[in-house]
Design an enzyme around this catalytic site. Structure first.
Site, mmCIF file in Angstrom:
data_model
loop_
_atom_site.group_PDB
_atom_site.id
_atom_site.type_symbol
_atom_site.label_atom_id
_atom_site.label_comp_id
_atom_site.label_asym_id
_atom_site.label_seq_id
_atom_site.Cartn_x
_atom_site.Cartn_y
_atom_site.Cartn_z
ATOM 1 C CE LYS A 20 -0.635 -76.028 21.822
ATOM 2 N NZ LYS A 20 -0.976 -75.810 20.418
ATOM 3 C CE LYS A 61 -2.785 -64.695 25.469
ATOM 4 N NZ LYS A 61 -2.136 -64.183 24.305
ATOM 5 C CE LYS A 102 -9.161 -70.017 20.709
ATOM 6 N NZ LYS A 102 -9.286 -70.944 19.662
#
Ligand code: TRP
Length: 332
Positions: free
Chosen positions: A112, A193, A196
């Site tokens: 991140k 993966k 969201k």
């Protein structure tokens, strides 16, 4: 006393089939054997900017999806993290026993922060707050997708360190990964993966997508240059579609081979789309019924908080006294 389970999901982005198969479905199953706490982790969500009105709406949407997926509020607590003050309180105490080196090693933090010029301290502290979520409820088991196993390992390290410094205070939890479906990959990119927060309409199937949209996303899914399903040589895209089908349909490997070996990709996609549509239909119907009932969700979140807060407050009181923090005469 039944052992406890705690898990959480952030109220940001759209909940998708990867979240359902990798986490939510296991939560539903754990209710029959454990005392469960399911937390909408809004304090984790604000580690990235959230539009306030949207965040409020997402918290309610997530609560409704928990219910629609089969979390039974009579058995399990569904609550918002920021509604139980003990989460932030314990997070600070745990921060003080956590070496920065442990947090710097977190791959999610590294990933991140690599994307941003300035990295908020919240992103750094994120796993400590997560440890607090878990340890507050003395959870024995934490059912999560496999991307969270490093955070769980850290939670165990923090609990162990606190226990050895201040005496046994926390249950050291276990991770509980599902065998099939722990890792559903992006439909547009089967090497990453399903996420969201990923943008792009071909990436994920959201739990609230309508059948036409599901069909469309599925038909565009990335496969490989083979013409048909070959279990020996298939690439990650085809494997991912088969995993989705197998997880939703609860099929054995033998059943999968018998059904799909030699099937052309167009037919494979149609069949997987059909399965997903059929499995999501009852969940969606239940979701729409729940959100149409005025006041219902707030009542559920209130009850969840009333069940969660006494447990969490008790742990905070114990941790405070172990650490020697001030204990006042009366609680207000
Ligand atoms: N970090 C988790 C995720 O992104 C969400 C989470 C926060 C969580 N607190 C938790 C999961 C406690 C399990 C237990 O998926």
């Amino acid at each position: 006393m039944r052992a406890r389970v705690l898990s959480g999901i952030q109220p940001s982005g759209n909940l998708h089939i990867g979240n359902y198969l990798g986490a939510l479905r296991n939560w539903v199953r754990s209710q029959k054997d454990y005392e469960c706490f399911f937390c909408i982790v809004d304090l984790h969500a604000i580690t990235a900017y959230q539009e306030p009105a949207e965040l409020q709406a997402k918290i309610r949407e997530l609560a409704a999806l928990f219910l629609a997926a089969g979390i039974d509020p009579k058995q399990s607590a569904i609550f918002a993290q920021s509604d139980v003050h003990a989460h932030t309180e314990l997070a600070w105490m745990l921060t003080c026993v956590t070496p920065m080196g442990w947090l710097e090693r977190m791959t999610q933090f590294k990933a991140k922060s690599a994307k941003q010029e300035s990295v908020g301290d919240g992103i750094f502290q994120y796993p400590v707050l997560m440890a607090a979520d878990i340890l507050l409820y003395q959870a024995a088991i934490v059912p999560v997708g496999d991307d969270q196993s490093q955070h769980l390992e850290l939670t165990r390290d923090i609990a162990t360190r606190f226990n050895s410094l201040y005496g046994d205070t926390f249950v050291v939890p276990k991770t509980d990964l599902p065998s099939v479906g722990a890792r559903i990959m992006g439909l547009d990119d089967p090497t990453a993966k399903m996420s969201k927060s990923a943008i792009g309409s071909g990436h994920a199937i959201a739990l609230l997508d309508d059948p036409a949209k599901i069909q469309k996303t599925m038909m565009r899914a990335t496969t490989d240059s083979n013409p048909e399903v070959n279990f020996e040589t298939m690439g990650p895209g085809v494997a991912n579609l088969l995993t989705i089908y197998q997880a939703f349909g609860e099929k054995t490997n033998e059943e999968m081979r018998a059904e799909f070996a030699g099937m052309r990709y167009g037919d494979l996609k149609k069949r997987v789309a059909g399965m997903v549509i059929a499995k999501l239909e009852p969940l969606q119907a239940e979701y729409h019924r729940i959100v149409a009932e005025p006041g219902y969700l707030d009542g559920i979140l209130q009850e969840g908080k009333e069940r969660a807060a006494p447990v969490a407050n008790q742990t905070v009181a114990t941790a405070k006294s172990r650490m020697g923090l001030y204990k006042s005469l009366a609680t207000i």
